[in-house]
Design an enzyme around this catalytic site. Structure first.
Site, short mmCIF file in Angstrom:
data_model
loop_
_atom_site.label_atom_id
_atom_site.label_comp_id
_atom_site.label_asym_id
_atom_site.label_seq_id
_atom_site.Cartn_x
_atom_site.Cartn_y
_atom_site.Cartn_z
N ASP A 1 -2.70 -14.30 -2.51
CA ASP A 1 -2.65 -13.87 -3.91
C ASP A 1 -2.31 -12.39 -3.96
O ASP A 1 -2.34 -11.71 -2.93
CB ASP A 1 -3.95 -14.21 -4.65
CG ASP A 1 -5.16 -13.49 -4.10
OD1 ASP A 1 -6.13 -13.34 -4.84
OD2 ASP A 1 -5.15 -13.07 -2.93
N TYR B 1 -2.22 -8.33 -4.37
CA TYR B 1 -3.20 -7.27 -4.12
C TYR B 1 -3.98 -7.02 -5.41
O TYR B 1 -3.42 -7.02 -6.50
CB TYR B 1 -2.50 -5.97 -3.71
CG TYR B 1 -1.76 -6.04 -2.40
CD1 TYR B 1 -2.43 -6.35 -1.20
CD2 TYR B 1 -0.40 -5.76 -2.32
CE1 TYR B 1 -1.75 -6.38 0.01
CE2 TYR B 1 0.28 -5.79 -1.11
CZ TYR B 1 -0.40 -6.10 0.05
OH TYR B 1 0.26 -6.14 1.25
N PHE C 1 2.97 -9.23 -0.01
CA PHE C 1 2.78 -8.19 1.01
C PHE C 1 3.34 -6.83 0.61
O PHE C 1 3.10 -5.84 1.30
CB PHE C 1 3.36 -8.61 2.37
CG PHE C 1 2.66 -9.79 2.97
CD1 PHE C 1 1.39 -9.65 3.53
CD2 PHE C 1 3.25 -11.03 2.99
CE1 PHE C 1 0.73 -10.74 4.10
CE2 PHE C 1 2.60 -12.14 3.55
CZ PHE C 1 1.34 -11.98 4.10
N HIS D 1 -2.44 -15.10 10.14
CA HIS D 1 -2.18 -14.11 9.10
C HIS D 1 -2.13 -12.71 9.71
O HIS D 1 -2.85 -12.43 10.68
CB HIS D 1 -3.30 -14.18 8.05
CG HIS D 1 -2.98 -13.49 6.77
ND1 HIS D 1 -3.20 -12.14 6.58
CD2 HIS D 1 -2.46 -13.94 5.61
CE1 HIS D 1 -2.83 -11.81 5.37
NE2 HIS D 1 -2.38 -12.88 4.74
#
Length: 226
Positions: A67, A69, A80, A189
């Site tokens: 989701d 930031y 990202f 991740h």
């Protein structure tokens, strides 16, 4: 959320039924109520930024995030990525470290990945909004249905796309992708909690470019402005 979603034409063509699907009106109402009571990220005009920056016919690589930031000024609709002038968060710094290890591209001080988006890298989160300061606060509200439909659309309407699935949530999307038409790359991740367990050394960037070149596509220029 805007009354009429501001989404690029090629995406609207394949996703227009989603805006009329049973889950979407409750999702839209939920977001509108959240916006009345809380600070929501990204700003409304940037909710569909990933689609607007990378039209469907241009997609060469898909990177799936979770989701947005949830810190002030960070989210701008690209997984990202953060706007120019905002310090790159830890997961993005780990992405840069792997990029340097893999392709020798020095880590950028700039966390804005719009250049990648314009190169054909779809930077899509599974949820497209979040409440300020509360990670995953808009998960399970319907966005996953929408972004699953987007991933399916890439699989169906494109060929020779590299899907980079980083982390458990992203890897769960593998079932939406036709492996006979596309390359699927999976690892943990890039978060500091897991990057050392397989993200570092995965070489996804060079593998992606080798694959694209082998099928006659231009490779992605992963170099960012410093």
């Amino acid at each position: 959320m805007p009354a009429k979603p501001e989404i690029e034409a090629s995406w609207y063509k394949v996703l227009k039924d989603e805006f009329e699907a049973p889950y979407f009106l409750p999702l839209k109402r939920f977001i509108q109520e959240e916006m009345k009571q809380y600070k929501i990220f990204p700003p409304a005009k940037l909710i569909f930024n990933a689609f607007n920056k990378t039209p469907l016919p241009a997609v060469k690589v898909v990177i799936v995030g979770q989701d947005p930031y949830h810190g002030p000024g960070q989210a701008h609709g690209l997984a990202f990525s953060v706007p120019t002038g905002i310090k790159p968060p830890p997961s993005l710094m780990n992405i840069y470290k792997e990029l340097y290890s893999d392709l020798g591209i020095a880590p950028s001080k700039n966390g804005n990945l719009e250049k990648w988006a314009k190169e054909g890298v779809l930077l899509i989160n599974t949820s497209l909004t979040v409440r300020s300061g509360q990670a995953a606060s808009h998960s399970g509200k319907g966005w996953e249905n929408f972004t699953d439909a987007a991933i399916k659309a890439v699989s169906e309407y494109r060929a020779g796309v590299v899907f980079m699935l980083w982390g458990k949530q992203a890897i769960s999307k593998e079932k939406l992708i036709n492996p006979s038409k596309h390359l699927i790359l999976k690892t943990v991740h890039p978060s500091p909690l897991s990057a050392s367990r397989g993200f570092f050394g995965c070489k996804h960037f060079s593998i992606a470019n080798d694959y694209l070149q082998n099928i006659g596509f231009l490779p992605v220029d992963w170099q960012l402005d410093s």
